[in-house]
Motif scaffolding. Structure first.
Motif, PDB file in Angstrom:
ATOM      1  N   ASP A 262       3.659 -63.711  35.040  1.00 38.38           N
ATOM      2  CA  ASP A 262       3.835 -62.603  35.964  1.00 38.38           C
ATOM      3  C   ASP A 262       4.808 -63.013  37.054  1.00 38.38           C
ATOM      4  N   ARG A 263       5.326 -62.032  37.711  1.00 37.01           N
ATOM      5  CA  ARG A 263       6.362 -62.325  38.702  1.00 37.01           C
ATOM      6  C   ARG A 263       5.867 -63.202  39.835  1.00 37.01           C
ATOM      7  N   TRP A 264       4.604 -63.058  40.217  1.00 36.29           N
ATOM      8  CA  TRP A 264       4.121 -63.825  41.361  1.00 36.29           C
ATOM      9  C   TRP A 264       4.126 -65.323  41.096  1.00 36.29           C
ATOM     10  N   SER A 265       3.715 -65.725  39.901  1.00 39.54           N
ATOM     11  CA  SER A 265       3.728 -67.156  39.572  1.00 39.54           C
ATOM     12  C   SER A 265       5.145 -67.707  39.637  1.00 39.54           C
TER      13      SER A 265
ATOM     14  N   ILE B 135       6.301 -67.930  43.283  1.00 40.74           N
ATOM     15  CA  ILE B 135       5.689 -69.082  43.963  1.00 40.74           C
ATOM     16  C   ILE B 135       6.458 -70.346  43.601  1.00 40.74           C
TER      17      ILE B 135
ATOM     18  N   CYS C 274       6.206 -64.681  52.110  1.00 43.44           N
ATOM     19  CA  CYS C 274       7.429 -64.442  51.344  1.00 43.44           C
ATOM     20  C   CYS C 274       7.803 -62.968  51.455  1.00 43.44           C
TER      21      CYS C 274
ATOM     22  N   GLU D 274       8.638 -60.784  49.398  1.00 42.85           N
ATOM     23  CA  GLU D 274       8.184 -59.852  48.370  1.00 42.85           C
ATOM     24  C   GLU D 274       6.806 -59.265  48.694  1.00 42.85           C
TER      25      GLU D 274
ATOM     26  N   ILE E 158       3.295 -60.669  48.788  1.00 49.76           N
ATOM     27  CA  ILE E 158       2.155 -60.895  47.902  1.00 49.76           C
ATOM     28  C   ILE E 158       0.833 -60.688  48.641  1.00 49.76           C
TER      29      ILE E 158
ATOM     30  N   ILE F 136      -4.131 -61.973  45.216  1.00 45.03           N
ATOM     31  CA  ILE F 136      -3.221 -62.323  44.122  1.00 45.03           C
ATOM     32  C   ILE F 136      -2.668 -63.728  44.336  1.00 45.03           C
ATOM     33  N   LEU F 137      -2.286 -64.043  45.558  1.00 45.61           N
ATOM     34  CA  LEU F 137      -1.774 -65.380  45.859  1.00 45.61           C
ATOM     35  C   LEU F 137      -2.817 -66.444  45.526  1.00 45.61           C
TER      36      LEU F 137
ATOM     37  N   ARG G   7      -3.108 -66.775  41.703  1.00 40.09           N
ATOM     38  CA  ARG G   7      -1.960 -67.411  41.051  1.00 40.09           C
ATOM     39  C   ARG G   7      -1.895 -68.896  41.366  1.00 40.09           C
TER      40      ARG G   7
END
Length: 131
Positions: free
Chosen positions: A24-27, A30, A48, A50, A52, A56-57, A60
């Motif tokens: 996923d984009r979050w990983s 990070i 960040c 974006e 997050i 979710i943070l 991840r």
């Protein structure tokens, strides 16, 4: 020291394994922030641009630790492992692919990568192994 078991995968396909670990984009963001911006703390990741969400943070970061891509030192201080540092060429290629097919920001970074990809990667690896 015994190796921690990694979460069970849906299949043995190598592409599936990478998608499950990074899918996923979050990983990926990070890891980007750790590689390019030197982020190491929960607070830095949370800020960040974006945006997050905290749940979710936390999820991840837990997953990246479980897969051995990052490690957690002390309370909420994170570092890339050798496995995580090995993602530098992958992320570089993803940036270059996106820049070739879409209008993207941070053209300075793209130019650096295009000018001498090996030098760029060597600099990233050196910085990450020294920290």
């Amino acid at each position: 020291m015994p190796r921690k078991p990694t979460p069970k995968r849906r299949s043995e396909c190598p592409l599936n394994a990478s998608v499950e670990m990074l899918g996923d984009r979050w990983s990926l963001l990070i890891i980007r922030d750790m590689m390019l911006r030197g982020f190491r703390t929960y607070k830095e990741f949370l800020e960040c641009y974006e945006g997050i969400a905290t749940n979710i943070l936390a999820d991840r970061l837990r997953k990246l630790v479980a897969y051995g891509i990052i490690t957690s030192e002390r309370k909420r201080i994170y570092s890339l492992t050798a496995k995580g540092i090995d993602l530098a060429p992958v992320l570089t290629e993803m940036v270059l692919w996106a820049a070739a097919h879409e209008e993207t920001g941070n053209q300075t970074l793209v130019r650096q990568m295009r000018a001498d990809k090996e030098k760029f990667l060597a600099t990233i690896r050196q910085r990450l192994t020294e920290s």
